[in-house]
Design a protein around this motif. Structure first.
Motif, PDB file in Angstrom:
ATOM      1  N   CYS A 191     -10.315   1.695   0.440  1.00 32.98           N
ATOM      2  CA  CYS A 191     -11.654   1.954  -0.090  1.00 32.98           C
ATOM      3  C   CYS A 191     -12.653   2.422   0.960  1.00 32.98           C
ATOM      4  N   VAL A 192     -12.422   2.060   2.210  1.00 43.01           N
ATOM      5  CA  VAL A 192     -13.382   2.390   3.266  1.00 43.01           C
ATOM      6  C   VAL A 192     -12.816   3.427   4.230  1.00 43.01           C
ATOM      7  N   THR A 204     -13.244   7.729   7.226  1.00 44.36           N
ATOM      8  CA  THR A 204     -12.661   8.199   8.486  1.00 44.36           C
ATOM      9  C   THR A 204     -12.580   9.715   8.568  1.00 44.36           C
ATOM     10  N   PRO A 205     -11.998  10.417   7.592  1.00 43.49           N
ATOM     11  CA  PRO A 205     -11.933  11.881   7.714  1.00 43.49           C
ATOM     12  C   PRO A 205     -13.293  12.544   7.684  1.00 43.49           C
ATOM     13  N   ALA A 253       0.825  -1.198   0.000  1.00 48.68           N
ATOM     14  CA  ALA A 253       0.000   0.000   0.000  1.00 48.68           C
ATOM     15  C   ALA A 253       0.857   1.244   0.000  1.00 48.68           C
ATOM     16  N   ARG A 254       0.272   2.306  -0.528  1.00 49.75           N
ATOM     17  CA  ARG A 254       0.941   3.586  -0.442  1.00 49.75           C
ATOM     18  C   ARG A 254       0.654   4.192   0.916  1.00 49.75           C
ATOM     19  N   MET A 300      -5.534 -12.042   3.825  1.00 48.53           N
ATOM     20  CA  MET A 300      -6.184 -11.162   4.786  1.00 48.53           C
ATOM     21  C   MET A 300      -5.514  -9.795   4.845  1.00 48.53           C
ATOM     22  N   LEU A 301      -4.195  -9.750   4.649  1.00 46.61           N
ATOM     23  CA  LEU A 301      -3.499  -8.461   4.577  1.00 46.61           C
ATOM     24  C   LEU A 301      -3.931  -7.688   3.334  1.00 46.61           C
ATOM     25  N   LEU A 302      -4.105  -8.402   2.222  1.00 50.68           N
ATOM     26  CA  LEU A 302      -4.580  -7.746   1.006  1.00 50.68           C
ATOM     27  C   LEU A 302      -5.993  -7.204   1.198  1.00 50.68           C
ATOM     28  N   LEU A 303      -6.857  -7.994   1.823  1.00 51.82           N
ATOM     29  CA  LEU A 303      -8.206  -7.527   2.107  1.00 51.82           C
ATOM     30  C   LEU A 303      -8.168  -6.322   3.045  1.00 51.82           C
TER      31      LEU A 303
END
Length: 373
Positions: free
Chosen positions: A356-357, A362-363, A6-7, A346-349
């Motif tokens: 995506c969520v 969150t912000p 991930a970035r 599970m790490l990919l999920l």
């Protein structure tokens, strides 16, 4: 209470779990430690216990991992490590913050990934090809509130009991520290009062006191708070005392709750020495972060690790069992490869949930709840 997958998460949308006071450097080593604790719990759920995971493997994990299953059994103590980390970061993020902002940071941190995980696990378990039993539609809806345990509803996520403990800790800390305003004296008094009250609750064996004061988990939250005080001032004698008492009482509760006698019918044997050792290492690891011993561990990927930890923790258990079943029993993949591929899946999920969520909601939730009217 997380790779090159991930970035880095934009600063504005990073989980509040890793927030820190202005002017202080980011504690990236703490992000990495959170992922280690999550992987400990995953090892326990995949190979360190019996029950439903036996259905996923087709036989007991003792047969899948004849040597490692005994070590995986200690992975459940990752929860206690999470609680120490939580005590540290909640004190850090709540210091100098108004109650509204504290509530907004906690709600926006916990809810988006949690809602997504509940809906995803409910949907997967409703599929005819999935072997695990789904909860009723009513109980699934109650799970969205995070109040399923006190309301007596079936849990969608097996790990959500730890979130109920976290919520109670947040409430105690908010009422006793954040609302009147965090000061060193007030935090010390809070730790001392909770330690004594938890000991009394344990002796009284009164369900209501146990529910509110959580004597079996309080030492870990309190120990984390004491470690944050040491992070602010490593010469604080009171903070050292808080950490010492918390470690002493915490290992006692861990041994009492998790030790069992060896025997042919036992899945594995957790020795009292092993339990004390894992608890000690957990305290020591957070202490190393607090005292600056791990400041050199400032790699950017640790921030990503911290961001993946919470969604990974939420989805890894039940969905991991589905993946294990499909890989090991469906495709005939070996035990070790299945274990590794399941963790990777599970790490990919978790990465997808974060991207995506969490990055989207969150912000927005934080801004909405922080808005002054």
């Amino acid at each position: 209470m997380t790779s090159t997958l991930a970035r880095p998460v934009p600063e504005a949308s990073r989980p509040a779990e890793t927030e820190r006071p202005r002017g202080r450097p980011r504690l990236r080593a703490l992000d990495g430690l959170r992922l280690v604790a999550a992987l400990m719990v995953a090892a326990y759920h995949y190979g360190g216990r019996g029950g439903d995971v036996t259905t996923a493997w087709g036989s007991s994990p003792k047969e899948q991992f004849p040597t490692l299953h005994g070590y995986f059994a200690y992975g459940c103590l990752g929860v206690q490590v999470f609680f120490v980390i939580s005590g540290f970061v909640i004190c850090m993020s709540g210091w100098g913050r108004p109650l509204r902002s504290f509530f907004a940071s906690r709600a926006s941190r916990l809810l988006p990934a949690y809602w997504a995980a509940v809906l995803l696990v409910t949907a997967v378990f409703a599929l005819p090809v999935v072997v695990h039993e789904a909860v009723s539609p009513s109980d699934a809806l109650v799970n969205l509130t995070m109040l399923q345990q006190p309301l007596g509803a079936d849990r969608v996520l097996g790990v959500c009991w730890t979130l109920w403990a976290e919520i109670r800790f947040y409430a105690l800390f908010a009422l006793c520290v954040v609302m009147p305003g965090a000061t060193r004296r007030r935090v010390i008094l809070f730790c001392a009062a909770w330690t004594m009250a938890a000991a009394i609750a344990d002796a009284a064996d009164e369900p209501l006191l146990d529910l509110v004061l959580m004597p079996e988990y309080a030492p870990f939250f309190i120990g984390g708070i004491g470690l944050y005080l040491l992070h602010r001032d490593r010469e604080d004698a009171y903070a050292w005392g808080i950490v010492a008492v918390s470690w002493l009482t915490g290992q006692h509760h861990a041994v009492r709750d998790l030790w069992h006698a060896p025997g042919p019918d036992a899945f594995s044997h957790r020795s009292s020495f092993g339990i004390v050792l894992v608890v000690t290492l957990g305290f020591a690891a957070v202490a190393a972060v607090a005292l600056g011993r791990l400041d050199r561990a400032n790699w950017r990927w640790l921030t990503v690790a911290g961001a993946l930890t919470y969604p990974f923790y939420l989805v890894h258990e039940h969905l991991g069992w589905v993946v294990i079943h499909g890989l090991h029993r469906g495709l005939g993949v070996g035990s070790a490869a299945t274990f590794a591929l399941t963790v990777a899946a599970m790490l990919l999920l978790a990465w997808l949930l974060n991207r995506c969520v969490e990055e989207t909601l969150t912000p927005r939730i934080r801004a909405a709840l922080s808005r002054v009217r």
